[in-house]
Write an enzyme that holds these catalytic residues in place. Structure first.
Site, PDB file in Angstrom:
ATOM      1  N   HIS A 107      68.655   8.833  -3.703  1.00  0.00           N
ATOM      2  CA  HIS A 107      69.775   8.469  -4.568  1.00  0.00           C
ATOM      3  C   HIS A 107      70.659   9.702  -4.757  1.00  0.00           C
ATOM      4  CE1 HIS A 107      66.930  10.240  -7.401  1.00  0.00           C
ATOM      5  NE2 HIS A 107      67.864  10.286  -8.322  1.00  0.00           N
ATOM      6  N   HIS A 109      71.724  11.602  -7.360  1.00  0.00           N
ATOM      7  CA  HIS A 109      71.652  12.630  -8.392  1.00  0.00           C
ATOM      8  C   HIS A 109      71.516  13.991  -7.700  1.00  0.00           C
ATOM      9  CE1 HIS A 109      70.505   9.904 -11.996  1.00  0.00           C
ATOM     10  NE2 HIS A 109      71.757  10.294 -12.081  1.00  0.00           N
ATOM     11  N   ASP A 169      69.879  16.726  -8.062  1.00  0.00           N
ATOM     12  CA  ASP A 169      68.593  17.365  -7.746  1.00  0.00           C
ATOM     13  C   ASP A 169      67.930  16.749  -6.522  1.00  0.00           C
ATOM     14  OD1 ASP A 169      68.358  15.120  -9.518  1.00  0.00           O
ATOM     15  OD2 ASP A 169      66.266  15.625  -9.894  1.00  0.00           O
ATOM     16  N   HIS A 170      68.567  15.727  -5.957  1.00  0.00           N
ATOM     17  CA  HIS A 170      68.032  15.105  -4.740  1.00  0.00           C
ATOM     18  C   HIS A 170      68.947  15.307  -3.519  1.00  0.00           C
ATOM     19  CE1 HIS A 170      64.716  12.768  -6.709  1.00  0.00           C
ATOM     20  NE2 HIS A 170      65.452  13.095  -7.755  1.00  0.00           N
ATOM     21  N   HIS A 205      66.732   2.885 -11.572  1.00  0.00           N
ATOM     22  CA  HIS A 205      67.082   4.178 -12.145  1.00  0.00           C
ATOM     23  C   HIS A 205      68.504   4.076 -12.693  1.00  0.00           C
ATOM     24  CE1 HIS A 205      66.539   8.338 -12.927  1.00  0.00           C
ATOM     25  NE2 HIS A 205      67.388   8.783 -12.012  1.00  0.00           N
ATOM     26  N   ASP A 246      63.727   8.435  -7.896  1.00  0.00           N
ATOM     27  CA  ASP A 246      63.398   8.329  -9.293  1.00  0.00           C
ATOM     28  C   ASP A 246      63.403   6.860  -9.705  1.00  0.00           C
ATOM     29  OD1 ASP A 246      63.670  11.058  -9.056  1.00  0.00           O
ATOM     30  OD2 ASP A 246      65.224  11.253 -10.543  1.00  0.00           O
ATOM     31  N   HIS A 286      57.968  15.615  -9.578  1.00  0.00           N
ATOM     32  CA  HIS A 286      59.246  15.479 -10.277  1.00  0.00           C
ATOM     33  C   HIS A 286      59.044  15.763 -11.770  1.00  0.00           C
ATOM     34  CE1 HIS A 286      63.047  13.530 -11.672  1.00  0.00           C
ATOM     35  NE2 HIS A 286      63.486  13.948 -10.484  1.00  0.00           N
TER      36      HIS A 286
END
Length: 304
Positions: free
Chosen positions: A63, A65, A67-68, A143, A213, A271
């Site tokens: 996805h 976000h 941090d990914h 999410h 997530d 995570h």
């Protein structure tokens, strides 16, 4: 011989810590390397843990976000400076291409390879990569942004030839490939030799599921049922369930409950929220429900 190897490059969540980078994992299977998510400084982690990129041709982004996926532009730029020429495929939500392409056009305009975006439908279940020996499927998670899980599994393997039987029935070499695939053998005299007289069962196929997530969602159970290795986010302890719900994440207890209900062989949790310096309570909480649980740490390797 190892069929499947998973190396953790980042075990933290949105905020990195001194010991936990943002999310990224490298999966090796059948001499292929896949990168799953690409948090900031993923390429630094690759250098730190001596991860080869020579066979890295596919990147899967769960996805959008940061941090990914914040590590993508840096990794792609470095691959270009190293002289890579093989095309690089990025499988992601369709919105990634219009977000990343301007940065690539500005910072990486002279790449010696093509970056090919292959969008998938985050609302459905579909095979997004396939070759002769394996396939990668995507399935929906829940999410705050559209998020997807990945199921990576080997296809059914060929049966094992029993050499003494093949020799006894004088099976021609040209017949062996079909027999490995399950065919019977018909002799020159017309006698049918059943396949199970010439072969033994194939080695079990390996499977890995990645879920990050997401909130706790039992709708994913059919996709992860019986997998050899499940990675599921466990951002919070269950005492912080309200925080998990508000941020649409999962607790360690919930991740373990899903693993138990799906009859998986082994669970990895990661995570982790930056609020936790000591991860042992998360491991203890998960193992209270599903004993075959391990926590992931940056650099750790899990072999099947």
């Amino acid at each position: 011989m190892t069929d499947l190897r998973l190396q953790i490059l980042g075990s933290g969540s949105a905020m990195p810590t001194k010991s936990r980078n943002q999310v990224a994992q490298v999966l090796s299977l059948h001499n292929k390397t896949f990168l799953i998510d690409c948090g900031e400084a993923t390429q630094v982690q690759m250098v730190r843990f001596a991860v080869s990129t020579s066979r890295l041709n596919h990147i899967f982004i769960s996805h959008l976000h940061g941090d990914h996926c914040f590590g993508l532009i840096g990794l792609i730029s470095t691959l270009g400076m190293r002289g890579r020429t093989a095309d690089l495929y990025i499988h992601s939500h369709p919105a990634l291409e219009p977000l990343l392409s301007p940065a690539l056009n500005f910072f990486c305009r002279d790449l010696p390879f093509k970056v090919i975006f292959q969008p998938y439908d985050h609302t459905s279940t579909e095979v997004i990569f396939e070759d002769r020996s394996m396939e990668v499927s995507v399935f929906p998670l829940k999410h705050s942004l559209p998020s997807s899980g990945f199921l990576i599994k080997e296809k059914e393997k060929e049966r094992h030839i029993i050499p003494e039987k093949v020799k006894f029935y004088q099976v021609p070499v040209k017949e062996i490939p079909l027999i490995k695939q399950g065919a019977d053998y018909i002799t020159a005299e017309g006698e049918i030799i059943p396949n199970n007289h010439l072969t033994s069962d194939p080695s079990p196929s390996k499977s890995f599921a990645y879920c990050s997530d997401t909130i706790y969602d039992e709708k994913i159970l059919p996709y992860i049922e019986g997998v050899d290795l499940l990675y599921h986010e466990a951002t919070f302890l269950h005492e912080h369930l309200a925080k998990a719900k508000s941020t649409m994440h999962t607790t360690a207890l919930q991740a373990a409950t899903l693993a138990q209900k799906a009859h998986v062989h082994r669970l990895l949790i990661g995570h982790f929220s930056a609020r936790y310096d000591d991860l042992s309570p998360l491991l203890k909480e998960a193992q209270s429900v599903f004993p075959e649980t391990s926590i992931v740490k940056d650099g750790t390797i899990f072999d099947l």
